[in-house]
Write an enzyme that holds these catalytic residues in place. Structure first.
Site, PDB file in Angstrom:
ATOM      1  N   GLY A   1      50.880  71.373  50.169  1.00  0.00           N
ATOM      2  CA  GLY A   1      50.664  72.526  49.292  1.00  0.00           C
ATOM      3  C   GLY A   1      51.893  73.000  48.566  1.00  0.00           C
ATOM      4  CG  LEU A   2      52.171  77.091  47.650  1.00  0.00           C
ATOM      5  CD1 LEU A   2      53.149  78.232  47.920  1.00  0.00           C
ATOM      6  CD2 LEU A   2      51.088  77.557  46.682  1.00  0.00           C
ATOM      7  CB  ALA A   3      57.734  75.284  49.758  1.00  0.00           C
TER       8      ALA A   3
ATOM      9  N   GLY B   1      53.424  70.068  46.185  1.00  0.00           N
ATOM     10  CA  GLY B   1      53.077  68.669  46.373  1.00  0.00           C
ATOM     11  C   GLY B   1      51.913  68.590  47.337  1.00  0.00           C
TER      12      GLY B   1
ATOM     13  CG  ASN C   1      61.976  62.837  44.483  1.00  0.00           C
ATOM     14  OD1 ASN C   1      63.011  63.098  45.071  1.00  0.00           O
ATOM     15  ND2 ASN C   1      61.747  61.655  43.920  1.00  0.00           N
ATOM     16  CB  ILE C   2      63.760  64.782  48.202  1.00  0.00           C
ATOM     17  CG1 ILE C   2      64.342  65.145  49.561  1.00  0.00           C
ATOM     18  CG2 ILE C   2      64.645  65.259  47.064  1.00  0.00           C
ATOM     19  CD1 ILE C   2      65.657  64.417  49.864  1.00  0.00           C
ATOM     20  CB  THR C   3      61.031  69.711  48.607  1.00  0.00           C
ATOM     21  OG1 THR C   3      61.362  71.091  48.344  1.00  0.00           O
ATOM     22  CG2 THR C   3      59.923  69.654  49.645  1.00  0.00           C
ATOM     23  CB  CYS C   4      64.721  71.293  52.173  1.00  0.00           C
ATOM     24  SG  CYS C   4      65.482  72.460  51.028  1.00  0.00           S
TER      25      CYS C   4
ATOM     26  CB  CYS D   1      61.816  68.616  42.929  1.00  0.00           C
ATOM     27  SG  CYS D   1      61.145  69.967  43.904  1.00  0.00           S
TER      28      CYS D   1
END
Length: 219
Positions: free
Chosen positions: A154-156, A143, A76-79, A172
Site C-alpha cells: 500500500g502506502l507509507a 507500491g 523500487n526501494i523504500t524504507c 524510490c
C-alpha cells in the site's frame, strides 16, 4: 470496510496478516480491510529490484539494526520506520471502475486530504505514484501487489520529523528526490494518533466518492 490498527509491528508479521486477510477477502469471507501500522526500521525492495539504490552494505545494515526485505510489491526501494504511517488496503479491485489507475488516485487523494488537514499542501507527479510537496520533496510512497484481484501492500506516509533512514537509499530510485514529512512541512510535531484518525476518514471518503461516481456513471 474494516480498518484495523496494528500499532508497531515487524514487516514479516504484518505481511503474514495481509496474506491471511487477502485469502479471506478474495474468498468473500471478509470485507475490504485496511491495516494501519508502523514498522521498526526496515528497507524494502520492490519485486523488480532496487538494491542498486542502496547506499549501505549488508554488514552496515546489521550493525545499525536495519532489516532488509525483498517484497512482492511494485515500485523500487523504500524504507519504513517508527513515525511513518503505513496503510495496507486489502481491497477487491475486480471490476472496480477505473481499474488500478483509479485505485492509486483514490489512495493519493486520501493522503492529499490528510496532509491538507494539517496545513500541508501536496501534489501528484505524473509517472511517479505517491504524494509530493513539490517536484523534489516526497511525503508519501506507494507500491502494491495484487493476487486474485485483491490488493495488498500500500502506502507509507511520513509523519514525524526524523526521516534520516532515507539517507541509506536513493528514495524510490528517483534521482534528486528527498524525503519530507507532515511534521517537517507543518513546522510542528504532529501526533501519529491524530494523523491516523484523519486518515481513516479521508480514506473512507475517497473510496466512497469513487463508488458514488461509478454508480452515477452507470445510470
Amino acid at each position: 470496510m474494516k480498518i484495523i490498527d496494528l500499532g508497531l509491528i515487524g514487516y514479516k508479521d504484518a505481511e503474514a496478516l495481509q496474506l491471511k486477510a487477502l485469502d479471506a477477502v478474495s474468498g468473500g469471507e471478509q470485507e475490504n480491510t485496511v491495516f494501519l501500522l508502523e514498522h521498526p526500521n526496515v528497507i524494502t525492495l520492490g519485486r523488480l529490484g532496487g538494491s542498486e539504490n542502496l547506499h549501505l552494505d549488508p554488514e552496515e545494515l546489521q550493525i545499525r539494526g536495519i532489516d532488509m526485505v525483498q517484497t512482492t510489491r511494485g515500485g523500487n526501494i523504500t524504507c519504513h520506520f517508527p513515525g511513518q504511517l503505513v496503510a495496507y488496503p486489502i481491497w477487491r479491485v475486480e471490476k472496480r471502475p477505473g481499474g488500478m489507475r483509479q485505485f492509486f488516485h483514490d489512495m493519493e487523494q486520501a493522503v492529499i486530504d490528510t496532509c491538507a488537514h494539517f496545513g500541508v499542501e501536496t501534489i501528484r507527479r505524473p509517472k511517479h505514484p505517491g504524494v509530493w510537496v513539490n517536484e523534489t520533496r516526497k511525503i508519501c510512497s506507494m507500491g502494491i501487489g495484487v493476487r486474485r484481484w485483491v490488493t495488498y501492500h500500500g502506502l507509507a506516509l511520513n509523519v514525524a520529523r526524523d526521516t534520516s533512514l532515507f539517507d541509506a537509499i536513493t528514495l524510490c530510485g528517483i534521482q534528486g528526490a528527498v524525503p519530507t514529512s507532515i511534521s517537517a512541512e507543518a513546522g510542528r510535531d504532529i501526533d501519529m494518533e491524530d494523523v491516523k484518525h484523519v486518515f481513516k476518514r479521508a480514506f473512507a471518503k475517497a473510496f466512497a466518492n469513487s463508488a458514488v461516481a461509478a454508480d452515477q456513471a452507470a445510470e
